[in-house]
Design a protein around this motif. Structure first.
Motif, PDB file in Angstrom:
ATOM      1  N   GLU A  60      21.304  45.420  67.206  1.00  0.00           N
ATOM      2  CA  GLU A  60      19.971  45.892  68.331  1.00  0.00           C
ATOM      3  C   GLU A  60      20.213  45.485  69.663  1.00  0.00           C
ATOM      4  N   PRO A  61      20.386  46.523  70.470  1.00  0.00           N
ATOM      5  CA  PRO A  61      20.568  46.168  71.940  1.00  0.00           C
ATOM      6  C   PRO A  61      19.151  45.587  72.542  1.00  0.00           C
ATOM      7  N   GLY A  62      19.347  44.644  73.355  1.00  0.00           N
ATOM      8  CA  GLY A  62      18.086  44.000  74.172  1.00  0.00           C
ATOM      9  C   GLY A  62      16.910  43.539  73.380  1.00  0.00           C
ATOM     10  N   ALA A  63      17.459  42.480  72.479  1.00  0.00           N
ATOM     11  CA  ALA A  63      16.693  41.922  71.661  1.00  0.00           C
ATOM     12  C   ALA A  63      15.070  41.241  72.085  1.00  0.00           C
ATOM     13  N   GLY A  64      15.313  40.867  73.336  1.00  0.00           N
ATOM     14  CA  GLY A  64      14.142  40.304  74.189  1.00  0.00           C
ATOM     15  C   GLY A  64      13.450  39.138  73.513  1.00  0.00           C
ATOM     16  N   ASP A  65      12.037  39.208  73.033  1.00  0.00           N
ATOM     17  CA  ASP A  65      11.473  38.203  72.249  1.00  0.00           C
ATOM     18  C   ASP A  65      11.522  38.271  70.763  1.00  0.00           C
ATOM     19  N   GLY A  66      12.061  39.371  70.196  1.00  0.00           N
ATOM     20  CA  GLY A  66      12.640  39.475  68.784  1.00  0.00           C
ATOM     21  C   GLY A  66      11.729  40.211  68.026  1.00  0.00           C
ATOM     22  N   VAL A  67      10.682  40.896  68.635  1.00  0.00           N
ATOM     23  CA  VAL A  67       9.607  41.696  67.875  1.00  0.00           C
ATOM     24  C   VAL A  67      10.366  42.559  67.083  1.00  0.00           C
ATOM     25  N   LEU A  68      11.209  43.332  67.409  1.00  0.00           N
ATOM     26  CA  LEU A  68      11.915  44.392  66.538  1.00  0.00           C
ATOM     27  C   LEU A  68      12.813  43.708  65.670  1.00  0.00           C
ATOM     28  N   THR A  69      13.475  42.557  66.376  1.00  0.00           N
ATOM     29  CA  THR A  69      14.442  41.864  65.305  1.00  0.00           C
ATOM     30  C   THR A  69      13.780  41.472  64.118  1.00  0.00           C
ATOM     31  N   THR A  80      22.199  42.268  63.850  1.00  0.00           N
ATOM     32  CA  THR A  80      22.897  41.476  65.036  1.00  0.00           C
ATOM     33  C   THR A  80      22.263  41.906  66.203  1.00  0.00           C
ATOM     34  N   ALA A  81      21.523  41.048  66.797  1.00  0.00           N
ATOM     35  CA  ALA A  81      20.744  41.090  67.897  1.00  0.00           C
ATOM     36  C   ALA A  81      21.374  40.728  69.233  1.00  0.00           C
ATOM     37  N   TYR A  82      21.628  41.903  70.251  1.00  0.00           N
ATOM     38  CA  TYR A  82      22.178  41.328  71.376  1.00  0.00           C
ATOM     39  C   TYR A  82      21.113  41.232  72.524  1.00  0.00           C
ATOM     40  N   GLU A  83      21.419  39.932  73.304  1.00  0.00           N
ATOM     41  CA  GLU A  83      20.347  39.700  74.198  1.00  0.00           C
ATOM     42  C   GLU A  83      21.403  39.338  75.764  1.00  0.00           C
ATOM     43  N   ILE A  84      21.353  39.778  76.617  1.00  0.00           N
ATOM     44  CA  ILE A  84      22.072  39.595  77.814  1.00  0.00           C
ATOM     45  C   ILE A  84      21.334  38.402  78.730  1.00  0.00           C
ATOM     46  N   LEU A  88      16.295  34.215  77.154  1.00  0.00           N
ATOM     47  CA  LEU A  88      15.767  34.858  75.897  1.00  0.00           C
ATOM     48  C   LEU A  88      16.545  34.409  74.626  1.00  0.00           C
ATOM     49  N   ALA A  89      17.867  34.717  75.024  1.00  0.00           N
ATOM     50  CA  ALA A  89      18.658  34.693  73.760  1.00  0.00           C
ATOM     51  C   ALA A  89      18.769  33.075  73.180  1.00  0.00           C
ATOM     52  N   ALA A  90      18.695  32.157  74.068  1.00  0.00           N
ATOM     53  CA  ALA A  90      18.733  30.819  73.450  1.00  0.00           C
ATOM     54  C   ALA A  90      17.137  30.533  72.739  1.00  0.00           C
ATOM     55  N   LYS A  91      16.133  31.113  73.288  1.00  0.00           N
ATOM     56  CA  LYS A  91      14.851  31.167  72.648  1.00  0.00           C
ATOM     57  C   LYS A  91      14.714  31.699  71.533  1.00  0.00           C
ATOM     58  N   LEU A  92      15.289  33.179  71.371  1.00  0.00           N
ATOM     59  CA  LEU A  92      15.418  33.582  70.142  1.00  0.00           C
ATOM     60  C   LEU A  92      16.036  33.110  69.126  1.00  0.00           C
ATOM     61  N   SER A  93      17.395  32.311  69.468  1.00  0.00           N
ATOM     62  CA  SER A  93      18.241  31.683  68.396  1.00  0.00           C
ATOM     63  C   SER A  93      17.465  30.671  67.866  1.00  0.00           C
ATOM     64  N   ALA A  94      16.918  29.892  68.763  1.00  0.00           N
ATOM     65  CA  ALA A  94      16.027  28.801  68.219  1.00  0.00           C
ATOM     66  C   ALA A  94      14.973  28.962  67.421  1.00  0.00           C
ATOM     67  N   GLN A  95      14.534  30.172  67.610  1.00  0.00           N
ATOM     68  CA  GLN A  95      13.089  30.335  66.653  1.00  0.00           C
ATOM     69  C   GLN A  95      13.600  31.013  65.365  1.00  0.00           C
ATOM     70  N   HIS A 100      16.853  34.615  57.160  1.00  0.00           N
ATOM     71  CA  HIS A 100      18.059  35.228  56.624  1.00  0.00           C
ATOM     72  C   HIS A 100      18.159  36.659  57.226  1.00  0.00           C
ATOM     73  N   GLY A 101      19.248  36.979  57.491  1.00  0.00           N
ATOM     74  CA  GLY A 101      19.572  38.461  57.754  1.00  0.00           C
ATOM     75  C   GLY A 101      19.442  38.693  59.583  1.00  0.00           C
ATOM     76  N   ILE A 102      19.565  37.526  60.222  1.00  0.00           N
ATOM     77  CA  ILE A 102      19.449  37.669  61.569  1.00  0.00           C
ATOM     78  C   ILE A 102      20.553  36.960  62.327  1.00  0.00           C
ATOM     79  N   GLN A 103      21.405  37.537  63.211  1.00  0.00           N
ATOM     80  CA  GLN A 103      22.243  36.707  63.792  1.00  0.00           C
ATOM     81  C   GLN A 103      22.097  37.245  65.563  1.00  0.00           C
ATOM     82  N   VAL A 104      21.897  36.352  66.323  1.00  0.00           N
ATOM     83  CA  VAL A 104      21.660  36.548  67.714  1.00  0.00           C
ATOM     84  C   VAL A 104      23.060  36.507  68.618  1.00  0.00           C
ATOM     85  N   ILE A 105      23.223  37.073  69.368  1.00  0.00           N
ATOM     86  CA  ILE A 105      24.455  37.012  70.086  1.00  0.00           C
ATOM     87  C   ILE A 105      24.081  37.231  71.921  1.00  0.00           C
TER      88      ILE A 105
END
Length: 274
Positions: A60-69, A80-84, A88-95, A100-105
């Motif tokens: 997933e390019p541009g995961a943002g706040d993770g709605v689609l993730t 595998t969710a990518y967030e530049i 946002l990347a730190a917030k989504l990783s914490a959330q 199961h089944g989600i990795q944030v990069i």
């Protein structure tokens, strides 16, 4: 002013959000510079999931706040969710920690190393990065499909919705099917962008329509030179027998290049090259 819909950023919002004293916060600046418009319409999310039909490995390019993730993961995909944006990347990783089944990069998706096994791409991508993300997808051998929320104009231009066809679409048509699979109003996003979006579906063909990429690419690029204004004028000095081949592909002598359907390019290549 002419608009280059493949490269420009058309995500300017109707309202400019500022912090006290008129200064932009880091988050506000990121939203503007990174073309961040978050999908908030559950019906649009469901439509995108229906079109994508995610399974297996999904990037997933541009995961943002993770709605689609999260929607992808609920469908059973390994995401595998990518967030530049580091915030946002730190917030989504914490959330999603422990889900199961989600990795944030944290990083730029277009710099990602593609999986060697089959995978799909699904995302609400930044309009300003559309061309780079699509190019990355088209270059990746193991990609099965890309289902992307893009600027509506970009999707229409690249799927023949105007009755004309882009060079990128024609060049890749023997290997990828391009489809416009739905319109998403700009009010489905926050902040609200200045244009509507659309679902662009690019699916790899299991059986290519052309065997030889080099000769097909050379033919298409020669045709798109625009010499003489018509496809025949662009090709007749380079390809002997072009008049016969044009008739075989049902292309009139006065047809301009952009009006030639990709399937006609395939037929033309077959008649000229074999």
């Amino acid at each position: 002013m002419a608009q280059d819909h493949s490269h420009k950023n058309y995500s300017h919002t109707q309202r400019k959000i500022t912090a006290r004293g008129g200064h932009r916060t880091t988050r506000d600046s990121n939203r503007r510079t990174l073309s961040q418009n978050f999908l908030v319409d559950p019906h649009a999310v469901e439509l995108l999931m229906t079109v994508a039909d995610p399974a297996g490995t999904v990037l997933e390019p541009g995961a943002g706040d993770g709605v689609l993730t999260r929607a992808l993961a609920r469908r059973g995909a390994e995401v595998t969710a990518y967030e530049i944006d580091p915030l946002l990347a730190a917030k989504l990783s914490a959330q999603i920690r422990g889900e199961h089944g989600i990795q944030v990069i944290r990083g730029d998706f277009t710099n990602a190393k593609a999986p060697r096994t089959e995978f799909a791409v699904v995302g609400n991508i930044p309009f300003s990065a559309t061309a780079r993300i699509v190019d990355w997808c088209l270059r990746t051998p193991a990609l099965t499909s890309a289902t992307l929320l893009t600027q509506r104009e970009y999707a229409r231009k690249h799927t023949g919705d105007y009755g004309r066809w882009s060079l990128t679409t024609v060049l890749t048509w023997p290997w990828f099917d391009w489809q416009l699979r739905g319109h998403i109003p700009r009010t489905s996003f926050r902040p609200i962008p200045s244009v509507d979006a659309a679902i662009l579906r690019i699916a790899r063909r299991r059986v290519p329509l052309v065997d030889t990429r080099a000769s097909y690419t050379a033919l298409v690029r020669a045709g798109f030179t625009g010499i003489g204004g018509t496809l025949r004028a662009s090709l007749h000095t380079r390809y002997p027998g072009v008049d016969r081949a044009l008739r075989a592909a049902d292309i009139a002598d006065d047809t301009v290049v952009a009006d030639v359907h990709p399937h006609q390019w395939v037929a033309l290549h077959s008649a000229l090259i074999g």
